[in-house]
Design an enzyme around this catalytic site. Structure first.
Site, PDB file in Angstrom:
ATOM      1  N   ASN A 194       7.296   1.054   1.313  1.00  0.00           N
ATOM      2  CA  ASN A 194       7.475  -0.114   0.449  1.00  0.00           C
ATOM      3  C   ASN A 194       8.439   0.126  -0.704  1.00  0.00           C
ATOM      4  O   ASN A 194       8.954  -0.832  -1.282  1.00  0.00           O
ATOM      5  CB  ASN A 194       6.119  -0.580  -0.085  1.00  0.00           C
ATOM      6  CG  ASN A 194       5.285  -1.247   0.990  1.00  0.00           C
ATOM      7  OD1 ASN A 194       5.718  -2.210   1.609  1.00  0.00           O
ATOM      8  ND2 ASN A 194       4.085  -0.731   1.231  1.00  0.00           N
ATOM      9  N   SER A 198      -4.428  -7.696   6.144  1.00  0.00           N
ATOM     10  CA  SER A 198      -3.812  -8.405   5.022  1.00  0.00           C
ATOM     11  C   SER A 198      -4.784  -9.409   4.435  1.00  0.00           C
ATOM     12  O   SER A 198      -4.867  -9.573   3.204  1.00  0.00           O
ATOM     13  CB  SER A 198      -2.540  -9.123   5.489  1.00  0.00           C
ATOM     14  OG  SER A 198      -1.570  -8.208   5.926  1.00  0.00           O
ATOM     15  N   ARG A 236      13.693 -22.117  36.929  1.00  0.00           N
ATOM     16  CA  ARG A 236      13.946 -21.409  35.674  1.00  0.00           C
ATOM     17  C   ARG A 236      14.881 -22.236  34.784  1.00  0.00           C
ATOM     18  O   ARG A 236      15.997 -22.565  35.190  1.00  0.00           O
ATOM     19  CB  ARG A 236      14.602 -20.062  35.947  1.00  0.00           C
ATOM     20  CG  ARG A 236      13.700 -19.050  36.638  1.00  0.00           C
ATOM     21  CD  ARG A 236      14.476 -17.801  37.038  1.00  0.00           C
ATOM     22  NE  ARG A 236      15.006 -17.090  35.889  1.00  0.00           N
ATOM     23  CZ  ARG A 236      14.374 -16.110  35.266  1.00  0.00           C
ATOM     24  NH1 ARG A 236      13.164 -15.724  35.688  1.00  0.00           N
ATOM     25  NH2 ARG A 236      14.911 -15.493  34.241  1.00  0.00           N
ATOM     26  N   GLN A 266       5.460 -10.693   2.959  1.00  0.00           N
ATOM     27  CA  GLN A 266       5.434  -9.311   3.408  1.00  0.00           C
ATOM     28  C   GLN A 266       6.678  -8.571   2.969  1.00  0.00           C
ATOM     29  O   GLN A 266       7.805  -9.012   3.246  1.00  0.00           O
ATOM     30  CB  GLN A 266       5.321  -9.243   4.939  1.00  0.00           C
ATOM     31  CG  GLN A 266       3.948  -9.558   5.465  1.00  0.00           C
ATOM     32  CD  GLN A 266       3.777  -9.084   6.895  1.00  0.00           C
ATOM     33  OE1 GLN A 266       2.663  -8.796   7.312  1.00  0.00           O
ATOM     34  NE2 GLN A 266       4.838  -8.999   7.658  1.00  0.00           N
ATOM     35  N   ARG A 284      -5.542  -2.236  -6.183  1.00  0.00           N
ATOM     36  CA  ARG A 284      -6.543  -2.550  -5.168  1.00  0.00           C
ATOM     37  C   ARG A 284      -7.533  -1.398  -5.022  1.00  0.00           C
ATOM     38  O   ARG A 284      -7.208  -0.236  -5.256  1.00  0.00           O
ATOM     39  CB  ARG A 284      -5.868  -2.858  -3.833  1.00  0.00           C
ATOM     40  CG  ARG A 284      -5.059  -1.727  -3.295  1.00  0.00           C
ATOM     41  CD  ARG A 284      -3.951  -2.189  -2.370  1.00  0.00           C
ATOM     42  NE  ARG A 284      -4.442  -2.702  -1.107  1.00  0.00           N
ATOM     43  CZ  ARG A 284      -3.633  -3.105  -0.118  1.00  0.00           C
ATOM     44  NH1 ARG A 284      -2.320  -3.065  -0.270  1.00  0.00           N
ATOM     45  NH2 ARG A 284      -4.125  -3.563   0.992  1.00  0.00           N
ATOM     46  N   ARG A 293       0.837  -1.197   0.000  1.00  0.00           N
ATOM     47  CA  ARG A 293       0.000   0.000   0.000  1.00  0.00           C
ATOM     48  C   ARG A 293       0.876   1.253   0.000  1.00  0.00           C
ATOM     49  O   ARG A 293       1.979   1.249   0.523  1.00  0.00           O
ATOM     50  CB  ARG A 293      -0.893  -0.037   1.252  1.00  0.00           C
ATOM     51  CG  ARG A 293      -1.967   1.020   1.321  1.00  0.00           C
ATOM     52  CD  ARG A 293      -2.929   0.693   2.463  1.00  0.00           C
ATOM     53  NE  ARG A 293      -2.256   0.732   3.755  1.00  0.00           N
ATOM     54  CZ  ARG A 293      -2.195   1.813   4.527  1.00  0.00           C
ATOM     55  NH1 ARG A 293      -2.742   2.950   4.127  1.00  0.00           N
ATOM     56  NH2 ARG A 293      -1.589   1.767   5.692  1.00  0.00           N
TER      57      ARG A 293
END
Length: 413
Positions: free
Chosen positions: A37, A97, A176, A119, A86, A27
């Site tokens: 991006n 997504s 632990r 991604q 889109r 986008r």
């Protein structure tokens, strides 16, 4: 060697594997990092790190980028992807997504058995990893599979009405465990998901009777979201990201670097004194970068479409040959290449305008300043974070030292 592994796996898959469509969401309206991006990450648009790796893995019959932005579309197409524009209803901050992929499937109606969703904000993935993931998906007969990272974190949760107290979730505080005494936990890292169109349309990225996972090395994990993530990502892709021009075993050794002058070694401006003398300004970082690659055995030459005394003087100062008055720069570079007995893959070129584009497309390593013509930037493997005359050549030289096999440093990269 990733490309060989990718070709081998793809050959096996072509006979029995499902028809796969790659989908990358990109986008244009990112708020945390505007246009992240296609923001340059180590000299390449962020999108290209993921897209190039998937393309060269040959795991997808088609790769689509879903975007709402013109320049993202141009970058995607330049890297060989198809583009889905889109709709506005899935182009806002609240769009998931899953909803964006559903819209892509509803509009494009691609013929496919499986969707590979990657991604762009997780750029540290290689063609070999795509191949391994798809091999596991097919051979394990999974309905879906996704990438994970293993962590050894002690988790706590808030308890009580006032949520001021806490208690352990995944370990006993009285005992632990040491890191080496437990397997840790799997965390969804968001890098890649493989599933069927039916599962996606039913509302799931992961689902079915058999859900598999592909474990990514923890040092490769990065999910870029805020500006502070960017320098971390720069360091990671330098070491772990996939760059098609980066050294692989048997790759050619870089022997010749050719630099354009005006607009690349300079900012493209001509300064004229009162008495009519022309002057140019050069950056010390460019000279330092050129000296560095020369010390590593690379021959450096300058090409200029203009005949300029300042260029000639600067070339002598740096100890490099210059050819001026060249309107056909590709022809001049080819003369130098043949004189040195080199393959085009052993040549690097950096330039900024359309006269440089054919050289950039021809050589093994092409670079350009940040303020170059858009078509030239799209044709280049490396785009400097700075403009011409501001150290762009120096940054390209640093990239070559990191990414190429050099005569006096053949095992680089």
């Amino acid at each position: 060697m990733a490309t060989n592994r990718a070709s081998e796996s793809n050959s096996k898959r072509s006979k029995k594997g499902p028809r796969a469509i790659g989908v990358i969401l990109a986008r244009g309206g990112s708020k945390g990092i505007p246009l992240k991006n296609i923001k340059l990450l180590n000299g390449r648009p962020l999108l290209c790190w993921t897209l190039d790796a998937m393309r060269d893995a040959q795991v997808a019959d088609e790769i689509w980028v879903s975007t709402d932005h013109d320049e993202i579309e141009r970058v995607a197409k330049a890297s060989g992807a198809r583009v889905h524009r889109r709709g506005p209803e899935v182009s806002n901050d609240k769009t998931t997504s899953l909803a964006a992929i559903q819209e892509f499937l509803q509009v494009q109606k691609p013929e496919c058995d499986v969707v590979i969703h990657a991604q762009a904000t997780s750029p540290c993935i290689t063609p070999e990893q795509y191949c391994e993931l798809m091999d596991k998906y097919i051979n394990g007969q999974f309905d879906s599979i996704f990438s994970v990272t293993r962590r050894h974190d002690f988790r706590w949760k808030e308890v009580g009405d006032d949520v001021t107290s806490t208690e352990a979730v995944n370990f006993d505080p009285a005992h632990r465990p040491r890191r080496q005494d437990w397997n840790g936990e799997l965390y969804e890292d968001g890098a890649v998901y493989v599933t069927t169109p039916d599962l996606i349309m039913s509302g799931m990225l992961q689902g079915g009777k058999r859900v598999g996972y592909y474990e990514m090395p923890p040092q490769m994990f990065i999910d870029i979201d805020v500006p502070d993530d960017w320098p971390i990502a720069e360091g990671k892709v330098r070491q772990y990201g996939y760059d098609p021009t980066r050294h692989l075993q048997g790759a050619p050794v870089l022997k010749l670097l050719v630099c354009n002058s005006d607009g690349t070694l300079t900012n493209g401006q001509t300064y004229v004194s009162d008495d009519g003398n022309e002057m140019r300004a050069y950056h010390s970082r460019d000279a330092a970068g050129i000296q560095k690659v020369k010390q590593l055995g690379v021959t450096v030459k300058i090409v200029s479409s203009a005949a300029c005394g300042a260029h000639s003087h600067q070339a002598r100062a740096m100890g490099v040959e210059i050819a001026m008055g060249c309107l056909n720069k590709l022809s001049q570079v080819d003369i130098w290449r043949q004189q040195m007995g080199l393959d085009w893959k052993q040549v690097a070129y950096i330039g900024d305008d359309l006269l440089d584009k054919e050289c950039i497309e021809k050589v093994g390593w092409g670079g350009t300043p940040q303020d170059a013509e858009l078509d030239v930037r799209l044709a280049s493997r490396f785009v400097s974070p700075v403009g011409g005359g501001q150290g762009a050549v120096g940054s390209f030289c640093s990239y070559l030292v990191q990414s190429c096999r050099l005569p006096d440093n053949p095992d680089a990269a």
